[in-house]
Motif scaffolding. Structure first.
Motif, PDB file in Angstrom:
ATOM      1  N   CYS A   1      -0.845   2.627 -25.644  1.00  0.00           N
ATOM      2  CA  CYS A   1      -0.726   1.968 -26.930  1.00  0.00           C
ATOM      3  C   CYS A   1       0.578   1.188 -27.045  1.00  0.00           C
ATOM      4  N   GLU A   2       1.264   0.919 -25.962  1.00  0.00           N
ATOM      5  CA  GLU A   2       2.521   0.195 -26.110  1.00  0.00           C
ATOM      6  C   GLU A   2       2.488  -1.153 -25.409  1.00  0.00           C
ATOM      7  N   VAL A   3       3.479  -1.951 -25.744  1.00  0.00           N
ATOM      8  CA  VAL A   3       3.500  -3.332 -25.270  1.00  0.00           C
ATOM      9  C   VAL A   3       3.721  -3.443 -23.764  1.00  0.00           C
ATOM     10  N   ASP A   4       3.139  -4.489 -23.210  1.00  0.00           N
ATOM     11  CA  ASP A   4       3.322  -4.754 -21.786  1.00  0.00           C
ATOM     12  C   ASP A   4       4.708  -5.346 -21.536  1.00  0.00           C
ATOM     13  N   GLY A   5       5.135  -5.267 -20.307  1.00  0.00           N
ATOM     14  CA  GLY A   5       6.328  -5.989 -19.887  1.00  0.00           C
ATOM     15  C   GLY A   5       7.642  -5.260 -20.110  1.00  0.00           C
ATOM     16  N   LEU A   6       7.585  -3.998 -20.555  1.00  0.00           N
ATOM     17  CA  LEU A   6       8.836  -3.253 -20.715  1.00  0.00           C
ATOM     18  C   LEU A   6       9.358  -2.882 -19.335  1.00  0.00           C
ATOM     19  N   ASP A   7      10.650  -2.846 -19.212  1.00  0.00           N
ATOM     20  CA  ASP A   7      11.252  -2.465 -17.933  1.00  0.00           C
ATOM     21  C   ASP A   7      10.990  -0.977 -17.685  1.00  0.00           C
ATOM     22  N   PRO A   8      10.187  -0.658 -16.661  1.00  0.00           N
ATOM     23  CA  PRO A   8       9.826   0.755 -16.454  1.00  0.00           C
ATOM     24  C   PRO A   8      11.041   1.652 -16.236  1.00  0.00           C
ATOM     25  N   ALA A   9      12.109   1.083 -15.706  1.00  0.00           N
ATOM     26  CA  ALA A   9      13.295   1.907 -15.442  1.00  0.00           C
ATOM     27  C   ALA A   9      13.902   2.447 -16.733  1.00  0.00           C
ATOM     28  N   LEU A  10      13.634   1.757 -17.843  1.00  0.00           N
ATOM     29  CA  LEU A  10      14.214   2.207 -19.116  1.00  0.00           C
ATOM     30  C   LEU A  10      13.287   3.133 -19.884  1.00  0.00           C
ATOM     31  N   CYS A  11      12.028   3.215 -19.457  1.00  0.00           N
ATOM     32  CA  CYS A  11      11.015   3.864 -20.293  1.00  0.00           C
ATOM     33  C   CYS A  11      10.767   5.314 -19.897  1.00  0.00           C
ATOM     34  N   CYS A  12      10.504   6.120 -20.903  1.00  0.00           N
ATOM     35  CA  CYS A  12      10.149   7.518 -20.667  1.00  0.00           C
ATOM     36  C   CYS A  12       9.054   7.885 -21.669  1.00  0.00           C
ATOM     37  N   PRO A  13       7.906   8.415 -21.191  1.00  0.00           N
ATOM     38  CA  PRO A  13       6.888   8.857 -22.145  1.00  0.00           C
ATOM     39  C   PRO A  13       7.382  10.083 -22.913  1.00  0.00           C
ATOM     40  N   VAL A  14       6.914  10.230 -24.128  1.00  0.00           N
ATOM     41  CA  VAL A  14       7.380  11.318 -24.999  1.00  0.00           C
ATOM     42  C   VAL A  14       7.283  12.676 -24.306  1.00  0.00           C
ATOM     43  N   SER A  15       6.167  12.920 -23.600  1.00  0.00           N
ATOM     44  CA  SER A  15       5.950  14.262 -23.060  1.00  0.00           C
ATOM     45  C   SER A  15       6.940  14.600 -21.944  1.00  0.00           C
ATOM     46  N   GLN A  16       7.566  13.567 -21.340  1.00  0.00           N
ATOM     47  CA  GLN A  16       8.502  13.855 -20.245  1.00  0.00           C
ATOM     48  C   GLN A  16       9.957  13.814 -20.705  1.00  0.00           C
ATOM     49  N   LEU A  17      10.131  13.700 -22.001  1.00  0.00           N
ATOM     50  CA  LEU A  17      11.487  13.526 -22.517  1.00  0.00           C
ATOM     51  C   LEU A  17      12.291  14.825 -22.422  1.00  0.00           C
ATOM     52  N   ASN A  18      13.479  14.710 -21.905  1.00  0.00           N
ATOM     53  CA  ASN A  18      14.416  15.824 -21.972  1.00  0.00           C
ATOM     54  C   ASN A  18      15.662  15.304 -22.695  1.00  0.00           C
ATOM     55  N   PRO A  19      15.826  15.657 -23.968  1.00  0.00           N
ATOM     56  CA  PRO A  19      16.914  15.054 -24.760  1.00  0.00           C
ATOM     57  C   PRO A  19      18.287  15.247 -24.116  1.00  0.00           C
ATOM     58  N   GLU A  20      18.456  16.345 -23.358  1.00  0.00           N
ATOM     59  CA  GLU A  20      19.748  16.617 -22.717  1.00  0.00           C
ATOM     60  C   GLU A  20      20.187  15.480 -21.773  1.00  0.00           C
ATOM     61  N   ASP A  21      19.184  14.775 -21.246  1.00  0.00           N
ATOM     62  CA  ASP A  21      19.504  13.704 -20.302  1.00  0.00           C
ATOM     63  C   ASP A  21      20.187  12.512 -20.979  1.00  0.00           C
TER      64      ASP A  21
END
Ligand SMILES: Cc1cc2nc3c(=O)[nH]c(=O)nc-3n(C[C@H](O)[C@H](O)[C@H](O)COP(=O)(O)OP(=O)(O)OC[C@H]3O[C@@H](n4cnc5c(N)ncnc54)[C@H](O)[C@@H]3O)c2cc1C
Ligand code: SF4
Ligand code: SF4
Ligand code: SF4
Ligand code: SF4
Lengths: 618, 357
Positions: A212-232
């Motif tokens: 459901c998100e826009v195309d063309g985002l830099d994958p290196a910057l992106c993290c899906p919600v389920s893989q998020l570790n706020p400590e990082d």
């Protein structure tokens, strides 16, 4: 090329049918390609001369008899039906597509194929109701959760499973035929041998997708919600870290996804010197606690930015975001150090559901139909739950499994099972009933039709479509219906009218009107049906033949039929008779379909009154 | 005089869709249940709802009530008393002992169940609270003019008007209709910090029904956000946006104008606008049941932070179903009734196992 003989034996009941026309119809079906020597015989096997029977030994033969006493209706209709019957039977015989043999053994056992919370809940609920359960999972372990599940809840549920649940790991369901009380099931762990189960739950593991998100985002910057570790997410020593949470800007996400994105935003905002911007197009706050979470985010310092759906632009090789702020009317820009993307749960539809060779037997299994809520499908005894159905993770999945299991238990242990009656000597083995039955009851079992125990809902679709009038649920065959219609119409005053009323819509409306003391016209005969699917041209015409001046069929609104298309079928039959009405000198309103809901009593009363008034004026 | 004794494995308080669905699902599991309905007739909120189908069913679920009532009336495991209220309850043995009193008010409507005629005592091993949620009383939001300004109705009133055919070419034919969303929901000033889940859906469906009845009418939908309700709905939204005017603003007030109610609202960054309508509909939300505290006290049931009933952390054998546990649509309430039925049935089974060894 196929050598197909059409053997035409005149019987007293068929003398008035035109053999040439029937043969032509049969030939058309054969032209569509078959390579087998076959014969279609338009008489019953018992009545065929011995010579003929001997000649046909060893050939795939389809027998058909149209008996005079059940023919009904004008000759043109009987002829048309005969042609259809013969052509279908011939076509099937010519193609040599003898369907898989179905061997029913009434079974109480339940197969749950899948993984994760929904599958475990279905197994638990079924076992609690006393059914032997096989739980086949594609995973190694049973506490392994689908990507959309809460792992803790899943391992808790796995630990609670009763002992009578048989666990089969590394196993996929590869094929399924049959109906409630007798599904034949092929599991990858079982080789070629099918096993029989009374009911099947499909709950494949859910996957989380950033669909459901826009195309063309830099994958290196992106993290899906389920893989998020706020400590990082560490802010640099001398400044702030900017993080964008994208919670549905290309298109709005469902409320549970939105809540998960809010959770992520809140966790990040509580990190030191992390500035979170939440971008969304619709705040989907309908999940429990969603609105509070939304406010908590604001209070925790999350910047909240609404973007028109599809209005987020991506720049600088996917590292910059730009949008028009609706409040300021200005374009805003953001170059976040990281982006967190909302996700949505999905499950892939098992391939075999779309891939049955002979007959596409499953139909629309997950229609968004209010009567098929709670895991149910149109196919009795088959339940689809969890992500495959689009159910939100959590409590809703447990509730769905519970409701589906109760329905399953009723189907498998029900006291009264309306087994459809099949008259073998009439049956042409044309398989129309197998194709038509929305609930999966009739199956082809070597040279005759056998009905899966418990699957039939007595909707009557088979009785309306069978060209040989060979199948009907008890009480719903033409002879029985004709005689009660005759009896009812004989008692009715002039002008006579018939209201065929479906049990889910028309009849409840009739009942509540009657309970309120509504006065029906004296000429009205109310004929209750289980489903409008029972309406056939023959039945509609019979009502006119017996003296009715108006025939009204009150069935469900499109999209609300328990048999999925019973209402559409009735509408189509009525439409197909418009020429006949004209030939009989009747106006088009002599035969109508009224889409109705159980609570539309006023609409029904008005329609019947208008019908009576129209007749009075004639 | 001793009370009539009406013992049952499962007692269900409330005969709306959730209570009926719980009873039917219990019967499917072979467990008997008794429904106690406060009102003279069964059905709860859904009995006032209209059908929202246009060319096709809008999946509002309202007609499933008829199906559930018919099933409940025919299943021998289900006993139904209407016009009855639980006035006292105490844990007793493995279950609950409940005192029931007849409710004198109202005439007996048609439908299944019979009115409770005398005080009665009922022992049950499990209790399901399915008392529904309360629809927000729009008088609590005075600036929207309900009860003061002519032409302002609550959505509940519109449901009944549509069901009775009070709107249409031959009856009242409004040319301009406004729906104001989130009335009594998502509202910090009222301390009601939840989304009611159902009102976006019912308002858009009713808007479409009005457009179907009166194709020349104009429907405006004042809202903050549109919520999701079902997969197919999402695909219908673009079409709905063409049929109706979606205004993303919460109106400030509704006042009496010359020709009808006037709605004052402001679009982002613009001056306030005053616009006249023929009909203004307030999309009221669902809140905790009115009697939540009383019921909570009777059965010791816990309440969540918004005041809805919850079975978590409450006493053993008390379960909650439907809108009493939080805003839920009809279909969701029906499925939720199935969950309560499963929980109650497994309690009944484990108690009888314990008793018989
Ligand atoms: C204006 C409006 C429109 C709506 N439109 C839709 C729609 O289109 N589609 C949809 O899916 N949902 C809609 N809803 C939501 C719907 O009303 C609820 O989902 C549904 O009614 C919940 O069912 P329930 O059985 O939990 O509660 P209810 O239907 O409220 O039933 C509760 C029952 O319990 C009885 N009761 C209460 N207290 C007691 C007591 N102490 N003892 C005994 N009995 C008691 C009540 O009399 C009532 O009969 C709408 C809601 C509103 C307010
Ligand atoms: S019973 Fe089925 S297979 Fe036999 S003639 Fe009728 S529709 Fe065809
Ligand atoms: S009556 Fe309906 S459910 Fe039963 S076999 Fe015929 S088509 Fe199938
Ligand atoms: S679900 Fe709603 S819209 Fe559909 S038929 Fe029933 S009452 Fe009408
Ligand atoms: S469902 Fe829609 S109208 Fe109702 S509270 Fe939620 S956002 Fe507001």
């Amino acid at each position: 090329m196929a050598k197909v003989s059409l053997v035409w034996v005149a019987t007293p009941g068929l003398d008035d049918l035109d053999p040439a026309l029937v043969a032509k119809a049969a030939g058309m079906a054969l032209d569509q390609g078959g390579l087998l020597e076959a014969a279609v015989v338009t008489t019953s096997q018992e009545q065929a001369p011995k010579q003929l029977r001997q000649r046909l030994v060893g050939l795939p033969v389809a027998w058909l008899e149209l008996a005079a006493e059940v023919g009904g209706g004008p000759e043109a209709h009987r002829l048309a039906r005969a042609a259809v019957a013969v052509s279908r039977a011939a076509g099937r015989a010519a193609k040599g597509t003898l369907p898989p043999v179905y061997a029913p053994q009434p079974a109480q056992s339940v197969l749950v194929a899948g993984a994760g919370y929904s599958a475990l809940a279905a197994a638990w609920e079924s076992a609690a109701l006393g059914h032997p359960v096989t739980l086949a999972t594609p995973f190694e372990a049973f506490d392994q959760a689908g990507a959309d599940d809460d792992p803790e809840a899943v391992s808790l549920m796995a630990a609670q499973l009763p002992a009578q649940v048989e666990l089969v790991p590394h196993s996929e369901l590869t094929r399924l035929i049959g109906g409630a009380g007798g599904f034949n099931v092929w599991l990858s762990t079982n080789g070629d041998a099918p096993q029989t189960y009374g009911a099947v739950f499909l709950a494949p593991p859910g996957e989380l997708a950033v669909g459901c998100e826009v195309d063309g985002l830099d994958p290196a910057l992106c993290c899906p919600v389920s893989q998020l570790n706020p400590e990082d997410y560490q802010a640099p020593a001398d400044g702030w870290l900017h993080v964008a949470v994208l919670a549905g800007t290309a298109e709005p996400v469902p409320s549970y996804s939105f809540s998960a994105a809010l959770d992520a935003a809140l966790a990040l905002a509580r990190r030191p010197r992390v500035q979170v911007t939440l971008l969304y197009s619709e705040a989907r706050v309908a999940a429990p606690g969603g609105e509070k979470l939304f406010r908590d985010c604001r209070e925790a310092g999350v910047l909240i930015a609404r973007v028109a759906t599809g209005g987020l632009q991506v720049r600088a090789d996917g590292r910059e975001l730009a949008w028009l702020d609706p409040l300021l009317g200005e374009e805003l820009e953001l170059a976040p150090a990281a982006m967190v993307l909302a996700q949505q749960a999905t499950a892939s539809r098992p391939a075999w559901l779309d891939n049955d060779l002979l007959i596409k037997p499953w139909g629309e299994l997950v229609p968004d139909n209010p009567r098929l809520a709670g895991g149910r499908t149109s196919r009795t005894g088959l339940y689809l739950t969890g992500a495959l159905r689009g159910t939100a993770p959590g409590d809703a999945r447990r509730a769905e499994a519970a409701a589906a299991a109760a329905a399953m238990h009723e189907v498998l242990t029900g006291k009264v099972v309306p087994m459809p009656v099949v008259r073998d000597s009439f049956c042409a083995s044309c398989l129309t009933c197998v194709r038509t039955c929305p609930h999966g009851a009739p199956r082809y079992a070597v040279e005759h039709i056998q009905c899966a125990p418990a699957a039939c809902l007595a909707c009557g679709a088979c009785a309306a479509e069978c060209p040989a009038e060979a199948i009907a649920p008890p009480g719903w065959g033409n002879p029985e219906m004709f005689s009660s219609l005759e009896w009812g119409l004989a008692l009715a005053a002039e002008p006579k009218m018939v209201l065929f009323a479906c049990a889910a819509s028309g009849m409840p409306a009739v009942a509540s009107l009657s309970a309120q003391g509504h006065e029906w016209p004296a000429g009205l005969v109310i004929y209750p049906l289980v489903c409008a699917a029972r309406m056939s041209q023959v039945l509609l015409l019979k009502a006119l033949e017996l003296g009715a001046k108006r025939v009204l069929v009150a069935g469900c609104h499109p999209g609300n039929c328990r048999s999925v298309t019973g209402n559409h079928k009735a509408m189509a039959k009525i439409a197909s008779l418009s020429g006949d009405l004209a030939a009989l000198g009747l106006p088009p309103e002599a035969m109508e379909f009224l889409p109705l809901a159980a609570n539309q009593t006023r609409e029904l009363a008005q329609k019947v009154a208008a019908m009576a008034q129209g007749l009075g004026e004639e | 005089m001793t009370n009539a004794q009406l013992d049952t494995p499962v007692l269900i308080l409330g005969g709306g869709v959730a209570g009926l669905a719980a009873a039917v699902d219990l019967a499917r599991r072979g467990v008997a249940a008794t429904i106690i309905e406060r009102e003279p007739r069964l059905g709860g909120r859904a009995s006032q709802f209209c059908c929202k189908a246009t060319e096709a069913c809008a999946r509002c679920g309202a007609c499933r009530l008829g199906e559930l009532m018919a099933q409940a009336a025919h299943l021998p495991q289900i006993t139904i008393y209407t016009a009855a209220l639980a006035v006292a309850a105490q844990p007793r043995g493995d279950g609950w002992q409940v005192e029931l009193a007849p409710q004198p008010n109202g005439e007996i409507g048609p439908g299944p169940g019979r009115p409770l005629s005398e005080r009665a005592t009922l022992n049950a091993q499990a209790v399901i609270l399915a008392v529904g949620g309360e629809a927000f009383n729009p008088a609590g939001k005075t600036r929207f003019g309900h009860g003061r300004v002519e032409g302002v109705f609550s959505a509940l009133e519109l449901e009944a008007m549509l069901a009775q055919g009070a709107l249409g070419p031959k009856a009242m034919a409004p040319a301009k209709v406004a729906f104001i969303q989130c009335v009594g929901s998502r509202d910090a000033s009222l301390g009601r910090l939840w989304c009611s889940r159902v009102c976006c859906g019912y308002a858009l469906r009713m808007g479409r029904v009005i457009r179907g009845l009166l194709p020349e009418s104009e429907v405006t939908f004042f809202h903050m956000d549109v919520q999701d309700y079902g997969r197919a709905w999402e695909e219908e939204l673009p079409e709905l946006r063409k049929q109706m005017r979606f205004v993303r603003a919460m109106p400030g007030e509704v006042t009496a104008g010359d020709g009808g109610p006037e709605v004052t609202y402001a679009l982002a960054g613009e001056q306030a606008i005053k616009e006249g309508f023929d009909l203004v509909v307030l999309s009221v939300g669902l809140g905790p049941p009115n009697g939540a505290s009383a019921l909570g006290e009777l059965f010791g049931a816990a309440k969540d932070s918004d005041g809805f009933l919850t079975a978590d952390g409450g006493p053993a054998g008390v379960f909650v179903a439907g809108a009493a546990a939080g805003p839920r649509s009809l279909n969701e309430s029906i499925v939720h009734g199935g969950l309560a039925a499963s929980q109650a049935a497994s309690r009944v089974a484990s108690l009888s196992e314990a008793r018989h060894g």
